[in-house]
Design an enzyme around this catalytic site. Structure first.
Site, PDB file in Angstrom:
ATOM      1  N   TYR A  92       0.692  -1.687  -0.353  1.00  0.00           N
ATOM      2  CA  TYR A  92       0.120  -0.033   0.148  1.00  0.00           C
ATOM      3  C   TYR A  92       0.691   1.157   0.041  1.00  0.00           C
ATOM      4  CZ  TYR A  92      -4.532  -1.781   0.392  1.00  0.00           C
ATOM      5  OH  TYR A  92      -5.707  -2.478   0.405  1.00  0.00           O
ATOM      6  N   LYS A 126       1.266 -15.311   3.310  1.00  0.00           N
ATOM      7  CA  LYS A 126       2.151 -15.565   2.410  1.00  0.00           C
ATOM      8  C   LYS A 126       3.603 -16.049   2.213  1.00  0.00           C
ATOM      9  CE  LYS A 126      -0.004 -17.690  -1.774  1.00  0.00           C
ATOM     10  NZ  LYS A 126      -0.787 -18.350  -1.354  1.00  0.00           N
ATOM     11  N   ASP A 185      -4.753 -17.496   2.464  1.00  0.00           N
ATOM     12  CA  ASP A 185      -6.118 -18.523   0.664  1.00  0.00           C
ATOM     13  C   ASP A 185      -6.455 -19.374   1.963  1.00  0.00           C
ATOM     14  OD1 ASP A 185      -3.258 -18.815   0.965  1.00  0.00           O
ATOM     15  OD2 ASP A 185      -3.225 -19.945  -1.259  1.00  0.00           O
TER      16      ASP A 185
END
Ligand code: NAI
Length: 348
Positions: free
Chosen positions: A130, A182, A217
């Site tokens: 971001y 992740k 996920d």
């Protein structure tokens, strides 16, 4: 209940924001007035409102106000997608180093698809993907042939956010904290967050709560199958943004999800949702998310009794009086819901 005469006034900045902002801010102020909350509001503009008034989505007067009060309640601010100006929300977080984004999600209306959910998402608010380091690469006559973004996570930034989350878990009696990452694919970018969290837990927090880790996920799937297995989720910026909307969906949608942006020098409280341009001006917006954000603001100012009264009145209005806005399956307008809530506060 009357406010004791000696209660000190608390200066705070109020940014009604864009779209449904004015409607939900008015509703929230009515609730805070009924509670006799001791805020002295300094009303300021930002977002599209700032652009229209002065050509600036984050005018200097708004920044100066927050610099003075170090406390703000903020409606949603519109950000154009693709081109246009940079998000005022992101700029506010950067300006005041609001590194922690706290987003609780709790079932208030029982009997839905997911009953008795009580989860907190703690999102890193300043780093990751971001940071806005993006650019296009031109190939032949296509100026947008390639798009590139750089993500940055630092050990220090990860540590201060994880420390905030772990302290909050201890303070609020959370039993389990799950680090979401992740690191199997983005081994450096999200690996540093995971590694820092594991090291911090071992060194400082072991035994105070259970620590778990999960890949983003798998986490999304597990949240939908069995959200009760989680207690607090702590994660990097982009994953936190997505997961907090997901958990808002588990407890009745965006109209029920508050958020706090907390830093060393200031705190800004807001709804998780945006300016909802599709329903702006219709008087049907659900003001509960901003009201719950105001309850977090009361907690932050150690006004816990008033925070509890506000949450209880919301609960009673929804479940005893059965007054609900359209997004919750009811037919009440924003004003009708607010009126019922204010009666509950006054008579509660
Ligand atoms: P949104 O959250 O404004 O709306 C998504 C859907 O939820 C819409 O159908 C809307 O009607 C509904 N909704 C949202 N809040 C509601 C409420 N209180 N009561 C009833 N229904 C509600 O998301 P969208 O449309 O993607 O974004 C609109 C604008 O808001 C964009 O410019 C975006 O950048 C901005 N935004 C600002 C945020 C902030 O200031 N913190 C956060 C998210 C988006």
């Amino acid at each position: 209940m009357t406010q004791p005469a000696a209660t000190p006034r608390i200066p705070a900045t109020l940014i009604p924001g864009d779209g449904i902002g004015e409607e939900i801010v008015d509703a929230t102020l009515a609730a805070l007035d009924a509670l006799q909350a001791p805020f002295d509001w300094d009303r300021q503009i930002a977002g599209l409102g700032g652009v229209k008034a002065s050509g600036d989505p984050l005018p200097p007067a708004t920044l100066e106000s927050i610099r003075r009060t170090r406390l703000a309640l903020k409606g949603p601010l519109e950000t154009p997608s693709g081109g246009g100006y940079r998000s005022s929300n992101v700029r506010l977080r950067e300006e005041f180093q609001l590194y922690a984004n706290l987003r609780p999600a709790r079932t208030i209306i029982p009997g839905g698809r997911f009953d008795k959910v009580d989860l907190v998402v703690v999102r890193e608010n300043l780093e990751g993907l971001y940071i806005g380091h993006e650019h296009y690469v031109k190939i032949d006559d296509d100026p947008h042939a390639v798009a590139m973004a750089t993500g940055i996570n630092t050990r220090a930034g990860s540590r201060r956010l994880l420390e905030f989350a772990f302290d909050h878990a201890v303070l609020t009696g959370r039993k389990k904290v799950t680090i979401v990452h992740k690191a199997n694919i983005m081994k450096a970018l999200t690996g540093i967050f995971l590694e820092t969290g594991l090291e911090l837990y071992e060194r400082k927090y072991k035994g105070q709560f259970e620590l778990d880790t999960v890949i983003i996920d798998a986490c999304a799937m597990k949240l939908v199958l069995n959200p009760w297995q989680f207690d607090m989720l702590v994660t990097t910026n982009l994953f936190g943004d997505i997961l907090s909307d997901l958990v808002a969906g588990l407890v009745g949608g965006l109209g029920m999800a508050p958020g706090a942006n907390i830093g060393a020098d200031a705190a800004i409280f807001e709804a998780v949702h945006g300016s909802a341009p599709d329903i702006a001006g219709k008087g049907i917006a659900n003001p509960i998310a901003l009201m719950l954000a105001a309850a977090m603001m009361l907690d932050h100012c150690k006004l816990t009794q008033q925070a509890t009264r506000l949450r209880t009145a919301i609960d009673q209005t929804l479940n005893i009086d059965q007054v609900r806005t359209g997004d919750l399956g009811g037919s009440a307008s924003t004003a009708q819901f607010t009126q019922a809530l204010v009666s509950r506060i006054r008579n509660g």
